[in-house]
Write an enzyme that holds these catalytic residues in place. Structure first.
Site, PDB file in Angstrom:
ATOM      1  N   TRP A  55     -50.756  46.045  -4.451  1.00 30.37           N
ATOM      2  CA  TRP A  55     -51.491  44.797  -4.661  1.00 30.37           C
ATOM      3  C   TRP A  55     -51.616  44.003  -3.357  1.00 30.37           C
ATOM      4  O   TRP A  55     -51.890  42.812  -3.385  1.00 30.37           O
ATOM      5  CB  TRP A  55     -50.789  43.951  -5.729  1.00 30.37           C
ATOM      6  CG  TRP A  55     -50.917  44.487  -7.114  1.00 30.37           C
ATOM      7  CD1 TRP A  55     -51.863  44.157  -8.044  1.00 30.37           C
ATOM      8  CD2 TRP A  55     -50.091  45.458  -7.747  1.00 30.37           C
ATOM      9  NE1 TRP A  55     -51.676  44.862  -9.207  1.00 30.37           N
ATOM     10  CE2 TRP A  55     -50.596  45.674  -9.062  1.00 30.37           C
ATOM     11  CE3 TRP A  55     -48.961  46.171  -7.349  1.00 30.37           C
ATOM     12  CZ2 TRP A  55     -50.014  46.561  -9.953  1.00 30.37           C
ATOM     13  CZ3 TRP A  55     -48.390  47.064  -8.240  1.00 30.37           C
ATOM     14  CH2 TRP A  55     -48.913  47.253  -9.530  1.00 30.37           C
ATOM     15  N   CYS A  68     -53.248  47.647 -12.522  1.00 30.82           N
ATOM     16  CA  CYS A  68     -52.939  47.727 -13.949  1.00 30.82           C
ATOM     17  C   CYS A  68     -53.965  48.531 -14.744  1.00 30.82           C
ATOM     18  O   CYS A  68     -53.594  49.307 -15.627  1.00 30.82           O
ATOM     19  CB  CYS A  68     -52.749  46.333 -14.532  1.00 30.82           C
ATOM     20  SG  CYS A  68     -54.247  45.342 -14.694  1.00 30.82           S
ATOM     21  N   HIS A 121     -54.475  41.297 -17.648  1.00 29.11           N
ATOM     22  CA  HIS A 121     -53.551  42.420 -17.485  1.00 29.11           C
ATOM     23  C   HIS A 121     -53.919  43.470 -18.531  1.00 29.11           C
ATOM     24  O   HIS A 121     -54.255  43.132 -19.669  1.00 29.11           O
ATOM     25  CB  HIS A 121     -52.105  41.975 -17.648  1.00 29.11           C
ATOM     26  CG  HIS A 121     -51.118  43.088 -17.482  1.00 29.11           C
ATOM     27  ND1 HIS A 121     -51.193  43.984 -16.436  1.00 29.11           N
ATOM     28  CD2 HIS A 121     -50.041  43.471 -18.226  1.00 29.11           C
ATOM     29  CE1 HIS A 121     -50.212  44.867 -16.544  1.00 29.11           C
ATOM     30  NE2 HIS A 121     -49.510  44.581 -17.622  1.00 29.11           N
ATOM     31  N   ASP A 176     -46.614  49.970 -21.550  1.00 28.76           N
ATOM     32  CA  ASP A 176     -47.199  49.431 -20.316  1.00 28.76           C
ATOM     33  C   ASP A 176     -46.613  50.189 -19.134  1.00 28.76           C
ATOM     34  O   ASP A 176     -45.409  50.149 -18.901  1.00 28.76           O
ATOM     35  CB  ASP A 176     -46.886  47.936 -20.210  1.00 28.76           C
ATOM     36  CG  ASP A 176     -47.642  47.256 -19.076  1.00 28.76           C
ATOM     37  OD1 ASP A 176     -48.270  47.965 -18.259  1.00 28.76           O
ATOM     38  OD2 ASP A 176     -47.608  46.012 -19.008  1.00 28.76           O
ATOM     39  N   ASN A 205     -47.716  34.951 -25.587  1.00 30.94           N
ATOM     40  CA  ASN A 205     -47.525  33.749 -26.408  1.00 30.94           C
ATOM     41  C   ASN A 205     -46.495  32.780 -25.850  1.00 30.94           C
ATOM     42  O   ASN A 205     -45.961  31.951 -26.596  1.00 30.94           O
ATOM     43  CB  ASN A 205     -47.126  34.129 -27.839  1.00 30.94           C
ATOM     44  CG  ASN A 205     -47.540  33.066 -28.842  1.00 30.94           C
ATOM     45  OD1 ASN A 205     -48.319  32.168 -28.530  1.00 30.94           O
ATOM     46  ND2 ASN A 205     -47.014  33.152 -30.043  1.00 30.94           N
ATOM     47  N   ASP A 222     -45.249  29.427 -23.859  1.00 30.15           N
ATOM     48  CA  ASP A 222     -45.811  28.122 -23.533  1.00 30.15           C
ATOM     49  C   ASP A 222     -45.849  27.960 -22.019  1.00 30.15           C
ATOM     50  O   ASP A 222     -44.961  28.438 -21.300  1.00 30.15           O
ATOM     51  CB  ASP A 222     -44.975  26.999 -24.144  1.00 30.15           C
ATOM     52  CG  ASP A 222     -45.150  26.904 -25.647  1.00 30.15           C
ATOM     53  OD1 ASP A 222     -46.123  27.494 -26.155  1.00 30.15           O
ATOM     54  OD2 ASP A 222     -44.322  26.250 -26.306  1.00 30.15           O
ATOM     55  N   GLU A 235     -53.348  29.806 -33.033  1.00 28.69           N
ATOM     56  CA  GLU A 235     -52.712  28.837 -32.143  1.00 28.69           C
ATOM     57  C   GLU A 235     -52.458  27.519 -32.866  1.00 28.69           C
ATOM     58  O   GLU A 235     -53.339  26.972 -33.529  1.00 28.69           O
ATOM     59  CB  GLU A 235     -53.586  28.581 -30.908  1.00 28.69           C
ATOM     60  CG  GLU A 235     -53.675  29.753 -29.951  1.00 28.69           C
ATOM     61  CD  GLU A 235     -52.398  29.963 -29.153  1.00 28.69           C
ATOM     62  OE1 GLU A 235     -51.453  29.161 -29.317  1.00 28.69           O
ATOM     63  OE2 GLU A 235     -52.335  30.926 -28.373  1.00 28.69           O
ATOM     64  N   GLU A 285     -47.290  30.324 -36.017  1.00 29.81           N
ATOM     65  CA  GLU A 285     -47.262  30.577 -34.573  1.00 29.81           C
ATOM     66  C   GLU A 285     -46.151  29.795 -33.903  1.00 29.81           C
ATOM     67  O   GLU A 285     -45.427  30.305 -33.040  1.00 29.81           O
ATOM     68  CB  GLU A 285     -48.624  30.216 -33.965  1.00 29.81           C
ATOM     69  CG  GLU A 285     -48.796  30.655 -32.512  1.00 29.81           C
ATOM     70  CD  GLU A 285     -48.499  29.533 -31.525  1.00 29.81           C
ATOM     71  OE1 GLU A 285     -48.341  29.818 -30.330  1.00 29.81           O
ATOM     72  OE2 GLU A 285     -48.416  28.369 -31.966  1.00 29.81           O
ATOM     73  N   TYR A 312     -55.834  38.705  -9.057  1.00 29.05           N
ATOM     74  CA  TYR A 312     -55.850  38.767 -10.514  1.00 29.05           C
ATOM     75  C   TYR A 312     -54.444  38.765 -11.087  1.00 29.05           C
ATOM     76  O   TYR A 312     -54.233  38.455 -12.258  1.00 29.05           O
ATOM     77  CB  TYR A 312     -56.650  39.980 -10.979  1.00 29.05           C
ATOM     78  CG  TYR A 312     -55.871  41.264 -11.107  1.00 29.05           C
ATOM     79  CD1 TYR A 312     -55.305  41.641 -12.319  1.00 29.05           C
ATOM     80  CD2 TYR A 312     -55.679  42.104 -10.013  1.00 29.05           C
ATOM     81  CE1 TYR A 312     -54.590  42.819 -12.451  1.00 29.05           C
ATOM     82  CE2 TYR A 312     -54.968  43.284 -10.135  1.00 29.05           C
ATOM     83  CZ  TYR A 312     -54.418  43.641 -11.340  1.00 29.05           C
ATOM     84  OH  TYR A 312     -53.706  44.799 -11.464  1.00 29.05           O
TER      85      TYR A 312
END
Length: 774
Positions: free
Chosen positions: A319, A354, A413, A436, A476, A478, A525, A530, A598
């Site tokens: 990268w 990625c 990603h 991944d 997810n 915060d 959301e 959630e 990115y």
């Protein structure tokens, strides 16, 4: 009279000497061979004779290594097969393996396939015995399911079956003159290890046993079977398998949540050499062959091996922006060249990012039979401290403290979902599993990730394996803004609850269009479900109770916007401040503009401004920025975007405002045109057209082409392309198989982002008509 000593019973101890009194009598039976460790461990009593070496005992003699048997001298009376025919064309169709460009039979477990034996005389089931033998790996063992012995009409110890079937007219190879054919139906159990099996047969007659030598031409490859209800990778909606297993080309999404872009990718899982490379990946990692029936472990091993860290896997991640020692990740058009290069040289290929890791992962898993999709997550968080929050730090004046901002938010990603049952988890977690291959954080000491249940991610159940905390934070967490206080500590000044994990996308099965799957990864959301998932997850994080109460919102709102981001053109940004209250408000605003990769790694700010605005009740103010190419051009390139950071305070209430906006710098698409009908084995001309959008010459550009069942020319280095100039190139490709095919083209250069194009070809067989492109 005392009872007789049971140890003298010849039926219990075969080695005991027993001679009746009063004469010589019949000669004693020959001693029974000593049972091996695994038979003793299995608890066989010996009473039924199953441990004796007899008609149904087919294990090799001592000293013979299964799978490496030399030719055996042929004695009169032995039944020696004159040939083996492994599989038929109909088997490849029934097993959905007809497209594999592999010289060996490729079949799927849990489903029958055919074997024809060519014999010198008819097989006599009353006097002849036959056993099919298969081996997997260098040290096959019956107890581990890698040495398979299947007596005709019976099952092996691990569930393989061999049954005689009626000969079908015109099917299979004809026996030699005076010979006879015996047709068998073989079925692997639905949990058998996958891989390349060696195959042979043994026969037994009154004259003795004949063991045919192993021949490479009789090898077969066994794969997972998502069409088999008893296989752990079974997918009930089998129509989706046309996409998730059989589709050789696809589209990978990138860009930003507001500027979604896509690129074509050639998976090519059926191309020559790809199956061999996929199995080589498992061998290179040293995965036990007996464990290769478990899709959970196979997917985990592949996620570790597609990157080069730890184990010299397929791809080196880079990268830095310096790709002089390899290939720019943006230049790859598919997985085939990468996998062939890795298998051929045995060394990692340079370089990947990625979407390249994910594209290769899709190829390998689909090739092995696992239903797999490529998934893009926008605003994807990288949590480095297991807090399960994405933390951004500012000084007292709301200037970003980049040295402390180790958590990052990737513009996008790309990873993979694969479909399987999870018997290692409680009920309810089967289905899509995240894997991944991009090396970000270690898992059990290795750079791998998953498989992780998408259902567990959705519910915040980060205590379930594998790597659920990391994946949950990606989609997810915060976004928490911290401000340095006069005492040197930090306090939370703003929380964005819906900023991470946006517009999660994949290619829809059957539709060919982008499918938003955000609802599969997270509840709506702000909903109660959630918030409960976030609370459950953060309670298991490294900082579960340090944050305290979320600051209350004020009456001033701030939104960020921008015009279309076109590389080479002037960019316009705007910040809109609105006073929703009944009193005037004074806002002090700081703006910072920088290029950002990115992956969320930001460069130095090349423009910073401060503004003060007074907002009457119910009114709004717009702060604008115009940035010419001459200002941002030296800082941005490749996959970079521009990031506007706006932070401010309201003088009267102390309300803190903080927002970020990322704008992708888009380039032109490549235009492809088919100039002649596409025919198998014939060179087909294709025209490639693109326009340089920059106000400066384009140098060091490279064009690449790749397509499933299409032979393409090597990469082409282009000369300088003038500012605003349109370039037209003519290239030739050669289709290798008929049917609907897709050609993928990429153009990369240091100054432009990735340029892509794709062209559909309807390839006809030689001598037929009706080819078109589109």
């Amino acid at each position: 009279m005392p009872d007789a000593d049971p140890r003298l019973d010849a039926g219990r101890w075969a080695a005991a000497s027993f001679r009746p009194r009063g004469g010589t009598g019949p000669s004693p039976p020959p001693p029974r061979p000593r049972r091996g460790f695994w038979r003793r461990l299995g608890g066989c009593c010996g009473c039924c004779g199953c441990c004796r070496r007899g008609p149904r005992d087919w294990e090799p003699p001592p000293g013979e290594i299964p799978g490496r048997r030399p030719p055996q001298p042929l004695r009169p009376g032995l039944l020696a097969p004159q040939g083996l025919v492994v599989g038929r064309a109909a088997d490849r169709v029934a097993h959905h393996t007809a497209e594999y460009a592999c010289p060996r039979l490729v079949v799927r477990r849990g489903q029958p396939f055919r074997l024809r034996l060519l014999l010198p005389r008819p097989f006599d089931p009353d006097n002849d015995d036959l056993c099919v033998e298969l081996t997997l790996g260098p040290t096959p063992q019956v107890a581990k399911g890698t040495h398979v012995l299947i007596p005709l009409g019976q099952s092996s110890a691990t569930g393989w079956r061999a049954e005689e079937e009626e000969e079908e007219e015109g099917e299979g190879a004809a026996p030699p003159a005076g010979g006879h054919a015996l047709d068998l139906r073989l079925t692997a159990p639905p949990d058998a290890p996958i891989g390349r099996y060696r195959l042979s047969v043994k026969t037994r007659t009154g004259a003795g046993e004949y063991a045919a030598p192993f021949d490479d031409a009789n090898d077969l490859v066994l794969l997972f079977n998502p069409w088999c209800p008893d296989d752990a990778v079974y997918m009930e909606k089998t129509s989706d398998l046309n996409e998730y297993v059989l589709n050789e080309t696809g589209r990978i999404f990138y860009g930003t949540e507001d500027q979604i872009a896509e690129r074509a990718w050639n998976y090519g899982q059926f191309e020559a050499g790809v199956l061999e490379a996929s199995l080589y990946i498992l061998d290179r990692r040293g995965m036990p062959h007996s464990a290769r029936g478990d899709p959970v472990m196979v997917a985990r091993v592949v996620s570790a091996m597609v990157n080069s860290l730890d184990d010299n896997g397929v791809l080196v991640g880079n990268w830095t922006g310096d790709y002089a020692q390899g290939t720019n990740p943006s230049a790859w058009a598919g997985s085939v060249d990468i996998l062939r290069s890795y298998h051929g040289a045995g060394a990692p290929v340079r370089y990947g990012q990625c979407w390249v890791f994910a594209g290769v992962m899709t190829t390998v898993l689909r090739c092995l039979g696992l239903p797999t999709r490529t998934v893009t997550n926008y605003n994807s968080a990288h949590d480095t401290d297991v807090s399960l929050t994405t933390d951004i730090y500012f000084d007292e004046n709301m200037k970003p403290l980049e040295r402390l901002n180790t958590d990052s938010v990737w513009n996008f990603h790309v990873w993979n979902d694969c479909w399987m049952k999870r018997p290692d988890l409680p009920e309810g977690y089967d289905g899509w599993q995240v894997v991944d291959a991009t090396p970000q954080e270690t898992s059990s000491g290795l750079f791998c990730c998953g498989p992780c249940s998408v259902t567990a991610v959705k519910n915040g159940e980060v205590f379930l394996k594998y790597d659920t905390p990391f994946v949950f934070a990606e989609v997810n967490s915060d976004k928490v803004y911290w401000q340095r206080q006069p005492n040197g500590g930090f306090a939370v000044v703003h929380v964005e609850e819906g900023a991470i994990g946006r517009r999660i996308s994949t290619l829809g099965a059957g539709s060919g269009a982008r499918l938003d799957i955000t609802h599969q990864y997270k509840h709506p959301e702000g909903s109660e479900e959630e918030r409960r998932a976030v609370s459950t997850a953060t309670s298991h994080g490294s900082r579960p109770r340090n944050r305290g109460a979320t600051p209350s919102s004020g009456d001033v709102t701030m939104t960020l916007g921008a015009g279309q981001g076109v590389l080479g053109a002037e960019l316009d940004f705007r910040v809109v401040l609105r006073n929703e209250g009944a009193e005037p408000r004074s806002v002090r605003l700081r703006l910072s503009l920088c290029a950002i990769r990115y992956t969320g790694v930001a460069g130095a700010a090349f423009r910073q401004e401060q503004h003060s605005r007074t907002l009457p009740p119910g009114q709004e103010e717009v702060v604008g920025l115009s940035v010419p190419y001459t200002e941002y051009g030296p800082h941005a390139g490749g996959q970079d975007a521009l990031r506007l950071t706006a932070a401010g305070t309201v003088a009267e209430t102390g309300q803190v405002l903080a927002k970020e906006l990322r704008v992708r710098l888009g380039g032109p698409e490549l235009s492809l045109t088919l100039l002649a009908p596409a025919v198998v084995g014939q060179e087909t001309p294709v025209q490639v057209v693109f326009r340089n959008p920059l106000p400066e010459p384009l140098r060091d550009a490279t064009l690449r082409m790749e397509g499933a069942a299409i032979a393409c020319p090597p990469p082409l280095k282009l000369g300088p392309v003038g500012a605003g100039e349109t370039l037209r190139l003519r290239q030739t490709v050669t289709p290798q198989r008929p049917g609907q095919r897709r050609l993928v083209v990429t153009l990369e250069s240091p100054r432009l982002g990735p340029l892509h194009g794709a062209l559909g070809l309807r390839v006809r067989a030689a001598g037929s008509t009706g080819s078109t492109g589109g």
